[in-house]
Write a protein that holds these residues in place. Structure first.
Motif, PDB file in Angstrom:
ATOM      1  N   UNK A 207      -0.552 -13.903  -3.146  1.00 21.82           N
ATOM      2  CA  UNK A 207      -1.448 -12.423  -3.291  1.00 21.82           C
ATOM      3  C   UNK A 207      -0.477 -12.013  -4.476  1.00 21.82           C
ATOM      4  N   UNK A 208      -1.149 -11.119  -4.882  1.00 19.65           N
ATOM      5  CA  UNK A 208      -0.311 -11.186  -6.200  1.00 19.65           C
ATOM      6  C   UNK A 208      -0.620  -8.994  -5.775  1.00 19.65           C
ATOM      7  N   UNK A 209       0.474  -8.347  -6.403  1.00 22.10           N
ATOM      8  CA  UNK A 209       0.660  -7.101  -5.841  1.00 22.10           C
ATOM      9  C   UNK A 209       1.982  -6.754  -6.853  1.00 22.10           C
ATOM     10  N   UNK A 210       0.791  -5.711  -6.891  1.00 22.77           N
ATOM     11  CA  UNK A 210       1.869  -4.891  -7.998  1.00 22.77           C
ATOM     12  C   UNK A 210       2.684  -3.162  -7.491  1.00 22.77           C
ATOM     13  N   UNK A 211       2.816  -2.751  -8.219  1.00 21.54           N
ATOM     14  CA  UNK A 211       3.547  -1.718  -7.520  1.00 21.54           C
ATOM     15  C   UNK A 211       3.940  -0.285  -8.775  1.00 21.54           C
ATOM     16  N   UNK A 212       3.328   0.460  -8.523  1.00 18.78           N
ATOM     17  CA  UNK A 212       3.279   1.413 -10.005  1.00 18.78           C
ATOM     18  C   UNK A 212       4.581   2.689  -9.880  1.00 18.78           C
ATOM     19  N   UNK A 213       4.731   2.840 -11.039  1.00 13.94           N
ATOM     20  CA  UNK A 213       6.412   3.419 -10.970  1.00 13.94           C
ATOM     21  C   UNK A 213       5.753   4.730 -12.408  1.00 13.94           C
ATOM     22  N   UNK A 214       6.382   5.721 -11.958  1.00 11.87           N
ATOM     23  CA  UNK A 214       6.927   6.187 -13.150  1.00 11.87           C
ATOM     24  C   UNK A 214       8.103   7.437 -13.831  1.00 11.87           C
ATOM     25  N   UNK A 243      -3.945   1.178  -0.210  1.00 11.73           N
ATOM     26  CA  UNK A 243      -3.095  -0.372  -0.182  1.00 11.73           C
ATOM     27  C   UNK A 243      -3.390  -1.651   0.337  1.00 11.73           C
ATOM     28  N   UNK A 244      -2.018  -2.205   0.111  1.00  9.96           N
ATOM     29  CA  UNK A 244      -2.839  -3.489   0.083  1.00  9.96           C
ATOM     30  C   UNK A 244      -3.037  -3.947   1.877  1.00  9.96           C
ATOM     31  N   UNK A 245      -3.518  -4.746   1.916  1.00 10.47           N
ATOM     32  CA  UNK A 245      -3.634  -4.753   3.087  1.00 10.47           C
ATOM     33  C   UNK A 245      -3.172  -5.720   4.108  1.00 10.47           C
ATOM     34  N   UNK A 246      -2.523  -5.713   5.558  1.00 11.19           N
ATOM     35  CA  UNK A 246      -1.779  -6.750   5.828  1.00 11.19           C
ATOM     36  C   UNK A 246      -0.638  -6.704   5.494  1.00 11.19           C
ATOM     37  N   UNK A 247       0.107  -5.363   4.541  1.00 10.78           N
ATOM     38  CA  UNK A 247       1.470  -5.838   4.014  1.00 10.78           C
ATOM     39  C   UNK A 247       2.386  -5.278   4.943  1.00 10.78           C
ATOM     40  N   UNK A 248       2.678  -6.179   5.563  1.00 11.62           N
ATOM     41  CA  UNK A 248       4.296  -5.246   6.315  1.00 11.62           C
ATOM     42  C   UNK A 248       5.144  -4.408   5.520  1.00 11.62           C
ATOM     43  N   UNK A 249       5.145  -3.178   6.363  1.00  6.81           N
ATOM     44  CA  UNK A 249       5.600  -1.738   6.308  1.00  6.81           C
ATOM     45  C   UNK A 249       6.885  -2.071   5.180  1.00  6.81           C
ATOM     46  N   UNK A 250       7.620  -3.138   5.876  1.00 11.19           N
ATOM     47  CA  UNK A 250       9.246  -3.625   5.734  1.00 11.19           C
ATOM     48  C   UNK A 250       8.869  -4.185   4.414  1.00 11.19           C
ATOM     49  N   UNK A 251       8.083  -5.287   3.819  1.00  7.62           N
ATOM     50  CA  UNK A 251       7.755  -6.242   2.692  1.00  7.62           C
ATOM     51  C   UNK A 251       7.711  -5.084   1.500  1.00  7.62           C
ATOM     52  N   UNK A 280       2.833 -16.582   0.725  1.00 13.41           N
ATOM     53  CA  UNK A 280       2.477 -17.050   2.593  1.00 13.41           C
ATOM     54  C   UNK A 280       3.558 -17.059   3.395  1.00 13.41           C
ATOM     55  N   UNK A 281       4.772 -17.288   3.278  1.00 10.62           N
ATOM     56  CA  UNK A 281       5.861 -17.054   4.186  1.00 10.62           C
ATOM     57  C   UNK A 281       6.586 -15.434   4.122  1.00 10.62           C
ATOM     58  N   UNK A 282       5.907 -14.954   3.409  1.00 11.76           N
ATOM     59  CA  UNK A 282       6.612 -13.333   3.505  1.00 11.76           C
ATOM     60  C   UNK A 282       6.975 -12.444   1.976  1.00 11.76           C
ATOM     61  N   UNK A 283       7.978 -13.455   1.344  1.00  8.25           N
ATOM     62  CA  UNK A 283       8.866 -13.604   0.244  1.00  8.25           C
ATOM     63  C   UNK A 283       8.014 -13.216  -0.746  1.00  8.25           C
ATOM     64  N   UNK A 284       8.637 -12.811  -1.978  1.00  2.32           N
ATOM     65  CA  UNK A 284       8.286 -12.175  -3.262  1.00  2.32           C
ATOM     66  C   UNK A 284       8.916 -12.134  -4.423  1.00  2.32           C
TER      67      UNK A 284
END
Length: 459
Positions: A207-214, A243-251, A280-284
């Protein structure tokens, strides 16, 4: 606050920046090529300056013309939008030399993060997880082979100066490396003027997930949550959501904290985007850092209520952040679809042409960022983006329904012009997308399924 901002860009992003400037009482200057002399932002801005012929190299990428326009019109700041000069450290330095504020990070930060191999090393030193690969740019094919033997296949070749999904090649076996390396070097040299490549392990079903920072000039830094950008073709995004669907809060929390940590480590100032690949194993792992506003920034604006261009302007003017982390809890669900003048049946080939009809959708919580209008010529000189359709709803199911309704409302006609609207609606209706289980390989898989049903080869 600035009195006059020159917008060194074109299309929908130039118009979008001009609108926020007007809300803040800032005078705007639009620059334009010959091809864009009748563009929407030229009509909207307080003043416009012709900077050259249609070729981007002779106009929007031509620093002397842009700086001359800024000095002649009394601009005290330049907003570069995205693309073109937005991540060029030389341009940021030229602005600095002439006493014009560059609305973005300092030149030395752009230089560090613009070199993708160097950025990878700096982020690793800051404690961010990076994929196994080369420690910097590889020095020739022999070294590329050594790195490949160490990290294994599949791997991905990336241009050091790359961006926008270009200068990338996936290599799945050793016998493909030589040709892929030479072709990617040649492509990088032609597009970016820099043939250097670096290598990373390629993550399948990611999955391609990005985080916006200021970040401000006073050491303040916040994140505005994450966006899912996994719906893409040829490494270029089609649909994004927050937000990103099915993304665990801790991750989610780990990724957002990592992005803020990385920004602070390099002394970042302004708006930045940290792009991650999630296995797929939850690592990023970090892919890259973009030193600019992203095309998909409206989904974050819709889910947080924060005008990111306004924040960029305030930060560049020396103000501390106007928002605190505890005030930035995303609400509801936002989705953006990119409506391009492309033909999905011909592998998304651009279809330039004269717009004879352009009627965007409306209704509750629907936003359309576009520079198009009836009579506008979508020429072959620039990108094929017609409009960004963005919706918000209390939850994802309602957001998908609202997006489908909005896309169905669009009326776009033109001589020889095709759009991606129908294809976007097919994506929204697909079970994998509705379930939020799609990965970056989703569009290719979907097209293969469609081709099989039609009895023809996939494209």
């Amino acid at each position: 606050m600035f009195k006059t901002v020159l917008i060194a860009n074109r299309g929908e992003i130039a118009l979008r920046v001009a609108r926020t400037c007007r809300e803040l009482g800032i005078r705007t200057v639009a620059v334009h090529s010959t091809a864009d002399r009748e563009s929407a932002v030229v009509r909207f801005a307080d003043e416009s300056v012709h900077i050259g012929p249609p070729s981007a190299k002779a106009s929007y990428l031509h620093m002397p013309s842009i700086m001359e326009a800024a000095l002649r019109t009394g601009a005290d700041a330049i907003h570069p939008g995205y693309g073109f000069l937005s991540e060029d450290p030389d341009f940021a330095e030229v602005c600095q030399t002439h006493g014009v504020t560059f609305i973005g990070p300092p030149p030395h930060v752009i230089e560090k993060l613009g070199d993708k191999a160097l950025a990878r090393r700096l982020m690793a030193e800051a404690g961010l997880p990076v994929l196994p690969g080369s420690t910097g740019a590889v020095n020739g094919l022999a070294e590329a082979r050594k790195v490949a033997e160490r990290i294994g296949y599949p791997l991905i070749l990336k241009a050091v100066a790359g961006g926008g999904g270009r200068g990338i090649a996936v290599v799945r076996a050793a016998d493909q490396l030589t040709q892929a390396y030479r072709e990617t070097c040649a492509h990088a040299r032609a597009v970016f003027g820099d043939e250097r490549l670096y290598i990373e392990r390629f993550v399948e079903d990611a999955r391609h997930i990005e985080v916006q920072v200021l970040c401000d000039r006073h050491g303040g830094a916040v994140h505005l949550g994450e966006r899912d950008c996994s719906v893409q073709r040829r490494y270029q995004k089609l649909i994004e959501e927050a937000p990103a669907p099915n993304l665990p809060d801790e991750l989610r929390q780990q990724m957002c904290a990592a992005a803020v940590r990385g920004a602070l480590a390099v002394g970042y100032v302004g708006a930045a985007t940290f792009e991650f690949v999630v296995s797929s194993d939850g690592s990023f792992h970090l892919m890259e850092v973009n030193c600019r506003l992203q095309v998909e920034h409206p989904v974050t604006e819709m889910s947080t209520g924060i005008d990111l261009v306004r924040e960029q302007l305030l930060i560049a003017a020396g103000r501390p952040l106007s928002v605190r982390q505890e005030d930035l809890a995303p609400r509801g669900w936002s989705i953006e679809s990119r409506v391009n003048a492309e033909d999905p049946e011909r592998n998304f080939a651009p279809t330039p042409g004269l717009l004879t009809e352009f009627m965007p959708p409306g209704g509750p919580f629907v936003r359309v960022d576009s520079h198009a209008y009836p009579g506008w010529l979508m020429g072959p000189d620039y990108d094929s983006l017609l409009a960004k359709t963005v919706v918000w709803a209390p939850d994802r199911e309602q957001a998908i329904a609202r997006m489908d309704r909005a896309l169905g409302e669009f009326r776009v006609e033109g001589q020889g012009l095709r759009t991606t609207i129908g294809f976007l609606r097919e994506i929204l209706a697909h079970p994998a997308h509705r379930a939020g289980t799609h990965t970056t390989g989703f569009v290719a898989e979907m097209r293969t399924e469609t081709a099989a049903v039609r009895g023809g080869p996939g494209s």
